[in-house]
Design an enzyme around this catalytic site. Structure first.
Site, PDB file in Angstrom:
ATOM      1  CB  SER A  52      -0.918   0.019   1.223  1.00  0.00           C
ATOM      2  OG  SER A  52      -1.730  -1.129   1.263  1.00  0.00           O
TER       3      SER A  52
HETATM    4  N1  SAH Z   1      -0.655  -4.199   3.767  1.00  0.00           N
HETATM    5  C1  SAH Z   1      -0.115  -4.918   2.642  1.00  0.00           C
HETATM    6  C2  SAH Z   1      -1.090  -4.810   1.495  1.00  0.00           C
HETATM    7  C3  SAH Z   1      -1.101  -6.000   0.642  1.00  0.00           C
HETATM    8  S1  SAH Z   1      -2.337  -5.960  -0.645  1.00  0.00           S
HETATM    9  C4  SAH Z   1       1.214  -4.324   2.267  1.00  0.00           C
HETATM   10  O1  SAH Z   1       1.372  -3.110   2.495  1.00  0.00           O
HETATM   11  O2  SAH Z   1       2.073  -5.010   1.736  1.00  0.00           O
HETATM   12  C5  SAH Z   1      -3.653  -6.851   0.142  1.00  0.00           C
HETATM   13  C6  SAH Z   1      -3.414  -8.281   0.419  1.00  0.00           C
HETATM   14  O3  SAH Z   1      -4.658  -8.842   0.830  1.00  0.00           O
HETATM   15  C7  SAH Z   1      -2.943  -9.135  -0.750  1.00  0.00           C
HETATM   16  O4  SAH Z   1      -1.681  -9.661  -0.454  1.00  0.00           O
HETATM   17  C8  SAH Z   1      -4.018 -10.237  -0.870  1.00  0.00           C
HETATM   18  O5  SAH Z   1      -3.485 -11.518  -1.175  1.00  0.00           O
HETATM   19  C9  SAH Z   1      -4.636 -10.221   0.513  1.00  0.00           C
HETATM   20  N2  SAH Z   1      -5.981 -10.769   0.634  1.00  0.00           N
HETATM   21  C10 SAH Z   1      -7.028 -10.644  -0.205  1.00  0.00           C
HETATM   22  N3  SAH Z   1      -8.107 -11.300   0.285  1.00  0.00           N
HETATM   23  C11 SAH Z   1      -7.731 -11.848   1.472  1.00  0.00           C
HETATM   24  C12 SAH Z   1      -8.386 -12.651   2.467  1.00  0.00           C
HETATM   25  N4  SAH Z   1      -9.660 -13.026   2.365  1.00  0.00           N
HETATM   26  N5  SAH Z   1      -7.674 -13.011   3.556  1.00  0.00           N
HETATM   27  C13 SAH Z   1      -6.381 -12.644   3.706  1.00  0.00           C
HETATM   28  N6  SAH Z   1      -5.708 -11.908   2.804  1.00  0.00           N
HETATM   29  C14 SAH Z   1      -6.372 -11.501   1.703  1.00  0.00           C
END
Ligand code: SAH
Length: 205
Positions: A52
């Site tokens: 993010s």
């Molecule tokens: N805070 C993280 C953002 C990653 S993007 C960072 O800054 O790196 C959001 C993430 O949510 C992705 O990696 C995706 O695989 C995950 N995601 C999507 N649906 C999900 C679910 N039901 N449970 C857990 N993770 C999920």
């Protein structure tokens, strides 16, 4: 990055700014993109996901109003960057990531930074993590169509849930839910774009 968060984005919580100054964001970004780690944007990580934008990390963290006794649930750990920021502000972080490889890599990075109060597991975070509930704060870093019911149920009275919600997969509004004795109070905090929340109480694959 910190000056931009303070001056341009009006992030006011000095504890959040201090922790974001200390956690090495480049460490969570793919090697080829490291030069851009502190820029004003999200960046791709593996598995077609993103780390993010710094502003979003700061804003969501600020809205959680954490202190050193907080027990936090994070859904969508991705690179583990947000997890590290949360862990530096809270007592304990339980983080969930749907993609096994991301969860493993994120956990390894967190350990390399000598952070021992965060656990990252791979499963569907829309179910919450009942074993450690209730939580003072819940952060979801992926956008769903509605607020997953289990997350509301696992929030402490007095607790805060921050989650992007939108009727399409492409755009959301940042929502904060505060649980009170009387029920749940919902506020909106502007437009945002997250990757989809995929799971039982999110979008279907
Ligand atoms: N805070 C993280 C953002 C990653 S993007 C960072 O800054 O790196 C959001 C993430 O949510 C992705 O990696 C995706 O695989 C995950 N995601 C999507 N649906 C999900 C679910 N039901 N449970 C857990 N993770 C999920």
């Amino acid at each position: 990055m910190i000056e931009r968060l303070r001056a341009h984005y009006s992030i006011r919580d000095e504890r959040v700014l201090r922790v974001m100054r200390e956690v090495p964001r480049h460490f969570f970004v793919p090697e080829a993109l490291r030069e851009r780690a502190y820029g004003d944007h999200a960046l791709p990580i593996s598995g077609n996901q993103t780390i993010s934008q710094p502003y979003i990390v700061a804003r969501m963290t600020e809205l959680l109003e954490l202190d050193d006794r907080s027990r936090v649930l994070e859904i969508g750990a991705g690179s583990g960057y947000q997890t590290a920021v949360l862990a530096r502000l809270a007592a304990q972080v339980y983080a969930i990531e749907r993609i096994g490889e991301l969860a493993r890599d994120a956990q390894a990075r967190i350990r390399e930074l000598n952070i021992y109060n965060a656990t990252i597991k791979a499963f569907d975070g829309t179910l919450g993590w009942e074993a450690h509930a209730p939580y003072d704060a819940i952060l979801t870093a992926a956008g769903g169509p509605d607020i997953p019911q289990p997350l509301l149920a696992q929030l402490k009275i007095g607790g805060r849930l921050v989650i992007p919600i939108g009727s399409s997969r492409e755009a959301q509004r940042l929502i904060r839910v505060c649980r009170t004795e009387a029920g749940y109070e919902q506020e909106e905090h502007g437009a945002c774009v997250f990757v989809p929340l995929i799971g039982r109480y999110g979008w279907q694959t």
